[in-house]
Design a protein around this motif. Structure first.
Motif, mmCIF file in Angstrom:
data_model
loop_
_atom_site.group_PDB
_atom_site.id
_atom_site.type_symbol
_atom_site.label_atom_id
_atom_site.label_comp_id
_atom_site.label_asym_id
_atom_site.label_seq_id
_atom_site.Cartn_x
_atom_site.Cartn_y
_atom_site.Cartn_z
ATOM 1 N N ASN A 82 -37.227 25.079 48.073
ATOM 2 C CA ASN A 82 -37.339 25.247 49.314
ATOM 3 C C ASN A 82 -36.418 24.324 50.080
ATOM 4 O OD1 ASN A 82 -39.234 26.624 52.050
ATOM 5 N ND2 ASN A 82 -40.225 24.071 52.528
ATOM 6 N N ASP A 85 -32.745 28.494 48.440
ATOM 7 C CA ASP A 85 -33.762 29.224 48.883
ATOM 8 C C ASP A 85 -33.360 30.690 47.667
ATOM 9 O OD1 ASP A 85 -35.722 28.819 51.110
ATOM 10 O OD2 ASP A 85 -33.989 29.264 52.577
ATOM 11 N N TRP A 86 -32.613 31.179 47.530
ATOM 12 C CA TRP A 86 -32.036 31.771 46.408
ATOM 13 C C TRP A 86 -32.540 31.523 44.777
ATOM 14 C CZ3 TRP A 86 -28.545 29.014 48.710
ATOM 15 C CH2 TRP A 86 -28.113 27.894 48.114
ATOM 16 N N GLU A 108 -28.393 35.891 41.095
ATOM 17 C CA GLU A 108 -27.456 36.004 40.808
ATOM 18 C C GLU A 108 -26.489 33.962 41.281
ATOM 19 O OE1 GLU A 108 -24.248 37.746 43.267
ATOM 20 O OE2 GLU A 108 -25.938 38.720 44.018
ATOM 21 N N ARG A 110 -41.163 31.153 57.078
ATOM 22 C CA ARG A 110 -41.559 29.796 57.135
ATOM 23 C C ARG A 110 -40.765 29.467 58.259
ATOM 24 N NH1 ARG A 110 -37.091 27.560 52.655
ATOM 25 N NH2 ARG A 110 -35.667 28.329 54.563
ATOM 26 N N GLU A 129 -38.282 31.035 59.835
ATOM 27 C CA GLU A 129 -37.501 32.175 58.959
ATOM 28 C C GLU A 129 -38.150 33.427 58.244
ATOM 29 O OE1 GLU A 129 -34.319 30.031 57.276
ATOM 30 O OE2 GLU A 129 -35.709 28.268 57.651
ATOM 31 N N LEU A 137 -37.860 34.646 54.979
ATOM 32 C CA LEU A 137 -37.195 34.734 53.976
ATOM 33 C C LEU A 137 -36.705 36.235 52.959
ATOM 34 C CD1 LEU A 137 -37.701 31.751 52.322
ATOM 35 C CD2 LEU A 137 -35.918 32.618 53.572
ATOM 36 N N LYS A 152 -36.248 37.363 50.333
ATOM 37 C CA LYS A 152 -36.247 37.449 48.750
ATOM 38 C C LYS A 152 -38.140 37.472 48.528
ATOM 39 C CE LYS A 152 -37.451 32.514 47.030
ATOM 40 N NZ LYS A 152 -37.601 31.612 45.986
ATOM 41 N N PHE A 153 -39.323 37.554 49.510
ATOM 42 C CA PHE A 153 -40.588 37.815 49.668
ATOM 43 C C PHE A 153 -40.548 39.086 50.318
ATOM 44 C CE2 PHE A 153 -40.159 33.287 49.321
ATOM 45 C CZ PHE A 153 -41.258 32.739 49.557
ATOM 46 N N ASP A 175 -32.265 37.392 55.053
ATOM 47 C CA ASP A 175 -33.217 36.523 55.761
ATOM 48 C C ASP A 175 -32.872 36.493 57.291
ATOM 49 O OD1 ASP A 175 -34.000 35.199 53.411
ATOM 50 O OD2 ASP A 175 -32.388 34.037 53.241
ATOM 51 N N HIS A 228 -27.735 37.814 51.496
ATOM 52 C CA HIS A 228 -27.316 37.147 50.361
ATOM 53 C C HIS A 228 -26.043 36.454 49.584
ATOM 54 C CE1 HIS A 228 -31.574 34.853 50.914
ATOM 55 N NE2 HIS A 228 -31.970 36.363 50.251
ATOM 56 N N LYS A 229 -25.159 36.118 49.401
ATOM 57 C CA LYS A 229 -24.339 36.261 48.894
ATOM 58 C C LYS A 229 -23.162 36.380 49.520
ATOM 59 C CE LYS A 229 -26.346 33.627 45.365
ATOM 60 N NZ LYS A 229 -25.646 32.595 45.932
#
Lengths: 228, 408
Positions: A138, A141-142, A216, B109, B159, B161, B163-164, B170, B246-247
């Motif tokens: 938590n 998050d990744w 990653e 969240r 939020e 997220l 990945k869920f 996100d 992401h990233k």
């Protein structure tokens, strides 16, 4: 799916098997070898395979302690298989805090792990069948990782060649299941029944290609700092 | 890095309640040489952190402490200290209770902060004690946030997220209600945009540069602005939306409105109705190159009790920052443009300005927690109010700084 007989066995093995079946606990194994491949024939590695006896009980197994490290902003290993009653120990090898959690079914948990500290859980089955536990952090998050809880001592992960071998202590029918959290199938599982009377090798072709995407590696060099 | 643990055991009749604490921080020691006007920090019309000359300074001593009350609730306190020839200050910059749930099965969240905290605007100040890891000084826009914009109130974040949902982005929605920020806008009007790593500590007063109106129309105004002043008991608000891939990067958009009654004054502190829109992005082109930019545009209004405009300004600031890093080296180039447009008719209080700035920063990571940084700042600005103190309105100011930073 295809079944393929193994080459003729040596003479010694049937003799040994015969001798050992006389003892009370079977210690010699029939080997169930499974090779998993994508539709294009390429090997699928890190696929979890487990075999559950049909109509008889697997032997008791001494419960073990399995470690999942939090290392470099990742769960290591990414996927872990444990048998029911095994203890799973989370060990934070980073020098900053993680907040490990799962919101999967009856295996919900949440705890903060300070640097170099450890905490354990004993995961449960999901309505008497294998339980998949998706884990996250938590704070980061990744981060993601998975546990599969099975009620059988027969499980393994495929190697680079897509192969794993399960040493079964009893002959009979087994429900053999493939699992990968990114497998595109119902509940990320694929099963078939296999009758094992002697060593067998199975080539198991997936209906759709599994494109494994590991989380990653984090590249933000400042993530050890207090975040805003 | 080592974490420092405080284990507070409250021995209760039946059980022991253990609270765990965590302390992190930054020490930033600098040598600097500046060529420009007297710094705004000590009440001048200069835009740099340091007044002309050489200085050995404490760029920042930041301590960020937290106390875990439960897995989801914690108390955070941040103390910052700054010491140089222009001003020495030490005090709390933030103090809040934080609550954050676990994500739900579909990745939703909730989060909350209650207390004194920075509204989530700056993309530069994302390290311990609101420091800027990539530069020694933030942009003019975020320097102003550190000086005058602070929320005392409640922040709620929602939020989603990715990945869920097997998505790679996100989304974060922020809604903040705040008090005690009713003078925000005064400094951007009276000293304009500036550049510094200073942050106003709770209770700090900010000296105003001389302007003739302070002896006339502005005679009711204190010579020091209180950035934590509540004038009208009306809450202001801030809302923002952040989309994070992401990233790769992120996009942010937001709106801030102090919702202040602009025609009242208490203890020499006027109410300023200050509103701005802001937007920003961060894009990681590859492992080595990254691009970041933010823009802020808004207005501020301060009136006499008779509701005549005394200060009515539009303002804008934007920066674009290009970063390159390899191994222990990181180079950052930041370009900025800023302006204040005076729309009122107050005599002896011209707030017009326009300027550009370039900031070049090199950072070398000596060890995991040790950094050395060198930074060159160049600010070319035209500010009419400098004429009131006998200076040319047009000034090119330069500053060279070298720092050792230790994060713990």
């Amino acid at each position: 799916m295809q079944f393929k007989a193994l080459p003729p066995l040596t003479v010694i093995k049937p003799l040994l098997t015969a001798a050992l079946t006389l003892s009370t606990s079977p210690i010699f194994a029939e080997v169930l070898e499974i090779k998993v491949s994508n539709p294009d024939g390429s090997a699928v590695d890190t696929m979890v395979i487990f075999a559950e006896p049909i109509g008889f009980n697997p032997p008791d197994k001494v419960s073990e302690k399995v470690e999942i490290a939090q290392e470099e902003w990742a769960f290591n290993p990414f996927m872990t298989v444990v048998q029911l009653q095994d203890e799973v120990a989370f060990t934070n090898k980073d020098d900053f805090t993680h907040h490990i959690y799962s919101i999967s079914g009856n295996n919900r948990f949440s705890f903060k792990l300070k640097p170099k500290s450890s905490n354990s859980i004993t995961p449960e089955l999901n309505e008497n069948s294998a339980a998949q536990i998706a884990m996250g952090c938590n704070i980061h998050d990744w981060m993601s990782g998975y546990i599969l809880v099975v009620d059988t001592p027969y499980f393994g992960k495929t190697n680079k060649s897509g192969v794993t071998q399960l040493e079964l202590t009893q002959t009979g029918s087994y429900k053999v299941t493939l699992w990968h959290p990114q497998l595109e199938s119902e509940n990320h599982l694929l099963s078939q029944t296999i009758d094992v009377q002697k060593d067998v090798t199975i080539e198991w072709k997936l209906p759709t290609a599994l494109m494994v995407q590991l989380p990653e590696v984090n590249e933000d060099e400042f993530d050890f700092l207090e975040k805003y | 890095m080592r974490n420092h643990w405080i284990l507070i055991s409250c021995l209760l009749p039946s059980s022991a309640l253990a609270l765990e604490g965590n302390l992190k921080g930054i020490i930033d020691l600098r040598i600097s040489h500046a060529d420009g006007l007297q710094s705004y920090v000590s009440g001048g019309q200069g835009k740099l952190q340091h007044s002309s000359g050489s200085d050995l300074s404490l760029g920042q001593l930041g301590l960020a402490g937290s106390l875990e009350l439960s897995d989801s609730t914690s108390i955070h306190g941040v103390v910052n200290g700054f010491a140089d020839s222009d001003k020495d200050r030490l005090g709390f910059t933030e103090l809040y209770l934080k609550y954050r749930t676990l994500p739900s099965a579909d990745g939703f969240r909730n989060g909350m902060r209650l207390g004194v905290f920075y509204p989530a605007i700056s993309l530069e100040n994302h390290a311990t004690a609101w420091s800027t890891p990539n530069t020694l000084t933030p942009s003019t826009m975020n320097s102003w946030i550190g000086e005058e914009v602070r929320s005392t109130g409640l922040e709620y974040t929602a939020e989603w997220l990715g990945k869920f949902r097997e998505a790679d982005f996100d989304i974060k929605l922020n809604g903040t209600l705040f008090l005690k920020n009713d003078t925000a806008g005064a400094m951007i009007s009276w000293h304009g945009w500036t550049q510094s790593s200073r942050q106003s500590v709770i209770g700090e007063r900010l000296p105003l540069p001389y302007t003739p109106a302070l002896d006339a129309d502005l005679s009711g105004q204190s010579r020091n602005s209180d950035p934590f002043h509540e004038e009208d008991s009306r809450p202001g608000y801030m809302t923002s939306l952040e989309w994070k891939l992401h990233k790769r990067g992120l996009l942010q958009f937001g709106y801030f409105d102090s919702n202040t009654n602009p025609f009242t004054v208490t203890n020499g502190q006027y109410g300023w109705d200050t509103r701005f829109l802001f937007g920003g992005f961060q894009w990681n082109l590859n492992r080595e190159w990254s691009l970041q930019g933010q823009i802020m545009q808004g207005d501020t209004l301060m009136q006499s009790p008779a509701r005549v405009d005394v200060v009515n300004n539009d303002y804008r600031s934007a920066y674009l920052s290009l970063g390159w890093r390899k191994g222990p080296h990181r180079v950052n180039t930041r370009l900025e443009e800023f302006s204040v447009t005076d729309l009122d008719n107050t005599v002896g209080d011209n707030n017009n300005e326009y300027g550009k700035a370039i900031t070049l920063t090199y950072r070398y990571r000596m060890a995991r927690q040790w950094f050395i940084l060198g930074e060159y700042s160049w600010i070319n600005s035209d500010r009419t109010a400098r004429i009131y103190t006998g200076d040319d309105s047009q000034q090119i100011e330069r500053q060279l700084q070298a720092a050792v930073r230790y994060y713990f």
